[in-house]
Every structure is written in C-alpha cells, then in structure tokens.
Design an enzyme around this catalytic site. Structure first.
Site, PDB file in Angstrom:
ATOM      1  N   LYS A 266       0.864  -1.177   0.000  1.00 56.70           N
ATOM      2  CA  LYS A 266       0.000   0.000   0.000  1.00 56.70           C
ATOM      3  C   LYS A 266       0.897   1.222   0.000  1.00 56.70           C
ATOM      4  O   LYS A 266       1.715   1.410   0.905  1.00 56.70           O
ATOM      5  CB  LYS A 266      -0.886  -0.017   1.244  1.00 56.70           C
ATOM      6  CG  LYS A 266      -1.776   1.194   1.353  1.00 56.70           C
ATOM      7  CD  LYS A 266      -2.716   1.071   2.535  1.00 56.70           C
ATOM      8  CE  LYS A 266      -3.540   2.322   2.698  1.00 56.70           C
ATOM      9  NZ  LYS A 266      -4.439   2.224   3.854  1.00 56.70           N
TER      10      LYS A 266
ATOM     11  N   LYS B 278      -2.227  -1.456  -3.899  1.00 52.41           N
ATOM     12  CA  LYS B 278      -3.067  -0.274  -3.839  1.00 52.41           C
ATOM     13  C   LYS B 278      -2.245   0.988  -3.919  1.00 52.41           C
ATOM     14  O   LYS B 278      -1.235   1.062  -3.223  1.00 52.41           O
ATOM     15  CB  LYS B 278      -3.828  -0.344  -2.509  1.00 52.41           C
ATOM     16  CG  LYS B 278      -4.686   0.821  -2.199  1.00 52.41           C
ATOM     17  CD  LYS B 278      -5.226   0.660  -0.808  1.00 52.41           C
ATOM     18  CE  LYS B 278      -5.942   1.944  -0.471  1.00 52.41           C
ATOM     19  NZ  LYS B 278      -6.307   2.008   0.899  1.00 52.41           N
TER      20      LYS B 278
HETATM   21  C1  PBG Z   1      -7.135   2.969   5.643  1.00 46.64           C
HETATM   22  C2  PBG Z   1      -7.556   2.941   4.220  1.00 46.64           C
HETATM   23  C3  PBG Z   1      -7.451   3.974   3.298  1.00 46.64           C
HETATM   24  C4  PBG Z   1      -7.996   3.494   2.100  1.00 46.64           C
HETATM   25  C5  PBG Z   1      -8.422   2.193   2.336  1.00 46.64           C
HETATM   26  N1  PBG Z   1      -8.116   1.866   3.647  1.00 46.64           N
HETATM   27  C6  PBG Z   1      -6.987   5.373   3.446  1.00 46.64           C
HETATM   28  C7  PBG Z   1      -5.622   5.711   3.810  1.00 46.64           C
HETATM   29  O1  PBG Z   1      -4.708   4.891   3.896  1.00 46.64           O
HETATM   30  O2  PBG Z   1      -5.430   6.898   4.064  1.00 46.64           O
HETATM   31  C8  PBG Z   1      -8.105   4.266   0.828  1.00 46.64           C
HETATM   32  C9  PBG Z   1      -9.099   3.778  -0.153  1.00 46.64           C
HETATM   33  C10 PBG Z   1      -9.419   4.733  -1.239  1.00 46.64           C
HETATM   34  O3  PBG Z   1      -8.774   5.789  -1.424  1.00 46.64           O
HETATM   35  O4  PBG Z   1     -10.379   4.427  -1.968  1.00 46.64           O
HETATM   36  N2  PBG Z   1      -8.137   2.507   6.491  1.00 46.64           N
END
Ligand code: PBG
Length: 325
Positions: free
Chosen positions: A195, A248
C-alpha cells in the site's frame, strides 16, 4: 511468416472474432464494492469528491448489499465512520461498533454475499493515524494488539475475510495468531501488502473523515518510487499468514501488480482507489471522456496486469453494464 501472409487485423474484423480471442475479461464476479457505514437511520449522504458514492447508515448499507447481490457482485468491503473517535481508536474493536453492527446486519440479510472488513485504526482515532501515537511517532508494536482485536471482533460479527490496511510491520502475524487463539482458524486474511503513500486516497479521507490531524502516512505506507520493496512486503505478509494480498492504488501501480503476479501464486487483489474514481467521474461529468468505456477499460487493464479481484467504487455500475452486454 510476415505480411502479407500474416495480418493481425483478420481477427479484429467483427465483434464475434474479437470476443473469441479476448485474453482478459471483466465479470461482475471479480468486483468488490466498498461501502462507508455511518451511525443513524435512513442516512444516505453523498460524498462530495465521489459523486454516486455515499455514507450509509446500517439500514441503507443493507439495501446496498441486497442490490450488490442482485447484480452478481461477490462481496463488499466495509469501512466504518464511528459516532466518536478517541486516541486509541476504540470504535475499531468495540463489539458493538459500526462495522461489527453492519456486518451482522448484512450477513443476516444476504448470507451468501461476502463481507470483507477493512482493519485499520485511522477512521477511529481522533488524530487520524493508523496506530497509537507515542510522542510524534506511530508506535508499531503497541498498535498490533489493537489491530488484532479489531480483526477478531470483525470475524466474530461474521466477517468472511479481514483486510488489514494499516501497514504496521508484523500485523498479519499478530492478526493470524489472535484469530487462531479465538478459534477463528478459518477466517482468511487479505492483506493490503503493498500500500503506497498515495495522494490518490484524498477523496476516501473525506468519505471516512480520516485525514491525519498532523503529519502524513509516509512512515508506514510505501514510497511510490519502490517496486522491489513491494515484493518484500508481499513475501513477508505471506510468511506471516496472509491468504490473499492486495496492491493499492491500482492503475498507477500496474507494474507492481504484474511483478507480484509473476512472482507469487496467491490470489491477488488490486484496489482501484477513491482518487482514481474521482478523476474519472469528474472528467466524465464534463463529457471529456466516455464514462462507461473508460471505466471498463480501466478495470480490464487492472485484470490484465494480474489482479484476480478488483475493489472498485464502479463495481455496481460495471456489473449493470456487463449484464446488458
Ligand atoms: C485505511 C484505508 C485507506 C484506504 C483504504 N483503507 C486510506 C488511507 O490509507 O489513508 C483508501 C481507499 C481509497 O482511497 O479508496 N483505512
């Protein structure tokens, strides 16, 4: 053999021929729909930067779940917006928390629909960080116990898969041990293994009200310049017990997706994130691009790069379109 004997256009002449030799397809069954669940009843509040996506109270989330099932989607991923936030994100592991409540209600209304729960503290902490804060830093090891408690409480509420997105080191192992100790040995873990610290999450943070009060997420999420490091993240998560891994965001990281696909024979997911949705929705609103075609082309590209599963805010819309053929 070359031109004129070989002519690649021969098999592109009609839709019948093109369909016959198509290497990658997108089906409703590949798509997971994200939902943002909030307190209240009959709440359906549109997210400004994500037109067509909503904050939904549990009753409305159940209605969405039923619609998702009718469209042939395999499942949902749930995010919670708790009534109160505190320093230790207690809403994340409260057995009566918002995601736990939504999970129970959805599993009751649509038992065959998979409920995946996002495991992270950022939506539940008043400082908006993914773990507990010690001084100026996010304390890795102290956060693990809270993440593990969250995952166990989600699984107890009926979650089919738990999906840690916090990017703390060791969280997959901590969650696996906690699930096993709670006799939840059959609950799979989908780890957000790679991520990235991405600006494409902006609209999500509006939706989940999870923008950090200070600092950013660069001390735990990955640097966008790194791909080899993603392979190490995936390897570690698998060693710690992840059953599936996720990359992601999706479109800006197709090379990472491909490298992971080549190296590891595990089910692979990609998250087509909020900013990717928002960009496309905004351009389509101005008729600068064709929404349906760009949507399907994007999902096809993510599948072609190696994703078995795509988490996307377009899931319902794509399923509707694919059904019409
Ligand atoms: C954290 C989380 C995030 C997203 C999914 N899980 C946000 C982040 O890391 O700030 C982002 C998903 C998206 O942008 O669609 N719980």
């Amino acid at each position: 053999m070359a031109f004129p004997a070989e002519r690649l256009r021969r098999l592109r002449r009609t839709e019948g021929l093109r369909a016959l030799i198509r290497e990658t397809r997108v089906e409703a069954g590949d798509l997971i729909y994200p939902l943002f669940v909030c307190p209240g009843r009959k709440v359906r509040k549109e997210i400004g930067s994500m037109p067509g996506q909503f904050n939904l109270s549990v009753d409305e989330a159940v209605a969405e779940a039923e619609e998702a099932r009718a469209l042939g989607l395999p499942g949902l991923i749930l995010f919670g917006i708790p009534p109160q936030k505190d320093a230790r994100g207690s809403g994340a592991y409260d057995p009566a928390g918002i995601v736990q409540e939504a999970t129970r209600a959805i599993k009751k209304a649509a038992p065959e629909l998979l409920v995946i729960t996002d495991v992270c503290l950022c939506e539940y902490t008043d400082h908006g960080h993914c773990g507990v804060i010690e001084g100026e830093t996010i304390a890795n090891d102290a956060s693990l116990e809270l993440l593990a408690r969250s995952a166990v409480s989600h699984a107890r509420a009926g979650a089919d898969i738990v999906a840690p997105s916090d990017m703390m080191d060791g969280r997959v192992g901590a969650i696996r041990r906690a699930l096993d100790e709670a006799k939840l040995t059959d609950t799979p873990i989908l780890s957000y293994a790679a991520k990235y610290a991405s600006a494409f999450y902006g609209p999500f943070r509006e939706a989940a009200q999870s923008t950090p009060r200070f600092g950013d997420r660069r001390s735990h999420q990955m640097d966008p310049g790194n791909a080899r490091e993603a392979l190490r993240e995936v390897a570690l998560d698998l060693e710690e017990g992840a059953d599936m891994v996720m990359i992601k965001p999706a479109l800006p990281y197709l090379d990472v997706l491909w490298r992971v696909r080549e190296r590891f024979d595990v089910p692979l997911a990609a998250y087509h994130v909020s900013g990717e949705y928002a960009m496309l929705a905004a351009a389509a609103e101005r008729s600068w691009i064709d929404r349906d075609r760009v949507m399907l082309e994007s999902l096809t590209a993510i599948r072609r790069a190696g994703a078995d599963v795509v988490v996307t805010y377009f899931a319902k819309e794509a399923a509707r379109l694919l059904r019409r053929g």
